[in-house]
Scaffold this active site. Structure first.
Site, short mmCIF file in Angstrom:
data_model
loop_
_atom_site.label_atom_id
_atom_site.label_comp_id
_atom_site.label_asym_id
_atom_site.label_seq_id
_atom_site.Cartn_x
_atom_site.Cartn_y
_atom_site.Cartn_z
CE1 TYR A 1 -8.71 6.94 -5.44
CE2 TYR A 1 -8.38 9.07 -6.47
CZ TYR A 1 -8.08 8.16 -5.48
OH TYR A 1 -7.14 8.46 -4.53
CE LYS B 1 -9.94 8.08 0.33
NZ LYS B 1 -10.38 8.94 1.43
NE ARG C 1 1.30 13.27 1.50
CZ ARG C 1 1.15 14.20 2.45
NH1 ARG C 1 0.28 15.17 2.28
NH2 ARG C 1 1.86 14.14 3.56
CB SER D 1 7.85 -1.09 -0.62
OG SER D 1 7.25 -0.13 0.24
CG ASP E 1 -1.26 5.85 13.67
OD1 ASP E 1 -2.12 5.70 12.77
OD2 ASP E 1 -0.05 5.57 13.51
N GLY F 1 -6.62 20.94 6.43
CA GLY F 1 -7.30 20.69 5.15
C GLY F 1 -8.82 20.65 5.24
N1 COA Z 1 6.13 6.61 -3.55
C1 COA Z 1 6.40 5.34 -3.21
N2 COA Z 1 6.48 4.89 -1.92
C2 COA Z 1 6.22 5.81 -0.97
C3 COA Z 1 5.92 7.17 -1.25
C4 COA Z 1 5.87 7.56 -2.62
N3 COA Z 1 5.60 8.80 -2.99
N4 COA Z 1 5.72 7.82 -0.08
C5 COA Z 1 5.89 6.92 0.90
N5 COA Z 1 6.19 5.72 0.36
C6 COA Z 1 6.50 4.49 1.06
C7 COA Z 1 7.75 4.67 1.91
O1 COA Z 1 8.91 4.53 1.11
C8 COA Z 1 7.57 3.54 2.91
O2 COA Z 1 7.90 2.30 2.35
P1 COA Z 1 9.34 1.57 2.65
O3 COA Z 1 9.43 1.42 4.13
O4 COA Z 1 9.23 0.28 1.91
O5 COA Z 1 10.38 2.51 2.08
C9 COA Z 1 6.07 3.51 3.10
O6 COA Z 1 5.48 4.19 2.00
C10 COA Z 1 5.65 4.20 4.36
O7 COA Z 1 6.14 5.51 4.32
P2 COA Z 1 6.31 6.37 5.64
O8 COA Z 1 6.62 7.77 5.23
O9 COA Z 1 7.24 5.67 6.56
O10 COA Z 1 4.83 6.23 6.25
P3 COA Z 1 4.03 7.17 7.18
O11 COA Z 1 3.10 6.32 7.90
O12 COA Z 1 4.91 8.09 7.94
O13 COA Z 1 3.24 8.11 6.12
C11 COA Z 1 2.02 8.28 4.08
C12 COA Z 1 2.12 7.64 5.43
C13 COA Z 1 3.10 7.72 3.19
C14 COA Z 1 0.64 7.93 3.48
C15 COA Z 1 2.21 9.82 4.14
O14 COA Z 1 2.09 10.36 2.85
C16 COA Z 1 1.21 10.48 5.05
O15 COA Z 1 1.39 10.49 6.26
N6 COA Z 1 0.14 11.03 4.50
C17 COA Z 1 -0.92 11.67 5.28
C18 COA Z 1 -1.47 12.85 4.60
C19 COA Z 1 -1.88 12.63 3.20
O16 COA Z 1 -1.41 11.74 2.50
N7 COA Z 1 -2.77 13.47 2.73
C20 COA Z 1 -3.28 13.40 1.40
C21 COA Z 1 -4.55 12.70 1.39
S1 COA Z 1 -5.29 12.79 -0.21
#
Ligand code: COA
Length: 288
Positions: free
Chosen positions: A155, A170, A207, A113, A73, A27
């Site tokens: 935002y 942010k 997303r 959550s 991480d 990205g």
């Molecule tokens: N709506 C609601 N809850 C959500 C969700 C959504 N769309 N996506 C993830 N979650 C929740 C999961 O359900 C989990 O909660 P739970 O254990 O109570 O069920 C929690 O968030 C963590 O999710 P998980 O996928 O295990 O976390 P991760 O550390 O692997 O991923 C995120 C982190 C969720 C932020 C993931 O989207 C990510 O890795 N993003 C990185 C890239 C990104 O977001 N780029 C865009 C930037 S603008």
């Protein structure tokens, strides 16, 4: 509107900079890595997945740049420390940081959550703190100067419905940059933020801009286009360079006026055919 100059800087503008970019494998982070390398910086990209990091380093090396990567991480300070150690072994001391890694998703806040809130806040807010503190400690120890840039969002100052963890985190990052700009000025460390509006990336758009939302987002930009990566990365290169040493504690918005459009009561006229807009405006002129 004129098209963006993809290479407006003199060669070597960022020579002497070794820049660590979080989320630099994909990205906008990847685009920043390519731009800063083309301006002469050494680049370290860090992120959770090895594959995109390796691919980005290969592309950087093809350009003739010095580059390395470390899987990391950012939520974990020990992981951040090892990443800095690893890339410094190959590239020498890091003296600039771009806090770009982010996590975000759309969700009604009453449905968040504990883990969902944590996942985003830990990547964005804790991740930025972990990386910034790590670089700060190293620079202070070495009596070296350096630069930190945080990629926030338009935002960050207003908040935003349906992305509450991101908005809160942010805003915290912005406060962190502004606090440290004062605290670390004595060490010659500059801290700034860039607040981009919509720039297309797989990660963010898959997303956040699902279905109709992308069309709605486009309507909020007066020029009806999203930003070009080069427009953002040119700003990044400028803000990390010796062209802007007095700029610190700042947050530069780059959003094609999306933010102010949304706040202007009569902005909608800008999207109408101008003749039709003028007719509508003259129709409501008070009668003499
Ligand atoms: N709506 C609601 N809850 C959500 C969700 C959504 N769309 N996506 C993830 N979650 C929740 C999961 O359900 C989990 O909660 P739970 O254990 O109570 O069920 C929690 O968030 C963590 O999710 P998980 O996928 O295990 O976390 P991760 O550390 O692997 O991923 C995120 C982190 C969720 C932020 C993931 O989207 C990510 O890795 N993003 C990185 C890239 C990104 O977001 N780029 C865009 C930037 S603008």
């Amino acid at each position: 509107m004129t098209s963006v100059d993809r290479n407006p800087f003199r060669a070597g503008l960022l020579e002497g900079r070794t820049i660590l970019i979080t989320g630099g494998g994909t990205g906008l982070g990847r685009s920043m890595a390519l731009k800063c390398a083309s301006a002469g910086a050494k680049i370290a990209v860090v992120g959770r997945r090895e594959e995109p990091l390796k691919a980005t380093v290969a592309d950087l090396e093809k350009m003739g740049a010095r580059a390395d990567f470390a899987t990391c991480d950012v939520r974990d300070s020990a992981s951040v420390r090892s990443a800095f150690n690893k890339v410094e072994e190959g590239l020498g001391p890091v003296n600039a940081l771009i806090n770009n890694a982010a996590g975000n998703f759309l969700c009604a806040s009453e449905d968040l959550s504990d883990n969902a809130f944590d996942a985003v806040v830990k990547i964005v807010l804790y991740g930025t703190f972990n990386c910034t503190r790590e670089l700060g400690q190293r620079l202070i120890e070495r009596k070296a100067t350096g630069d930190v840039l945080a990629i926030v969002t338009s935002y960050a100052t207003t908040g935003s419905a349906f992305v509450l963890p991101s908005a809160a985190a942010k805003a915290g990052v912005l406060a962190m940059m502004r606090s440290l700009a004062v605290e670390w000025a004595t060490y010659g460390i500059r801290l700034n933020a860039i607040a981009p509006g919509p720039f297309k990336t797989e990660g963010a758009f898959s997303r956040l801009m699902v279905g109709e939302l992308e069309k709605q987002a486009l309507k909020r930009v007066p020029s009806r286009r999203f930003g070009d990566h080069d427009e953002l990365t040119n700003l990044v290169a400028y803000m990390l360079s010796d062209a802007s040493p007095y700029q610190t504690g700042d947050c530069v918005t780059i959003d094609g006026a999306e933010g102010i459009f949304s706040g202007q009561q009569f902005a909608g006229f800008a999207h109408l055919d101008r003749t039709a807009a003028k007719e509508m405006m003259s129709a409501v002129k008070p009668k003499k």
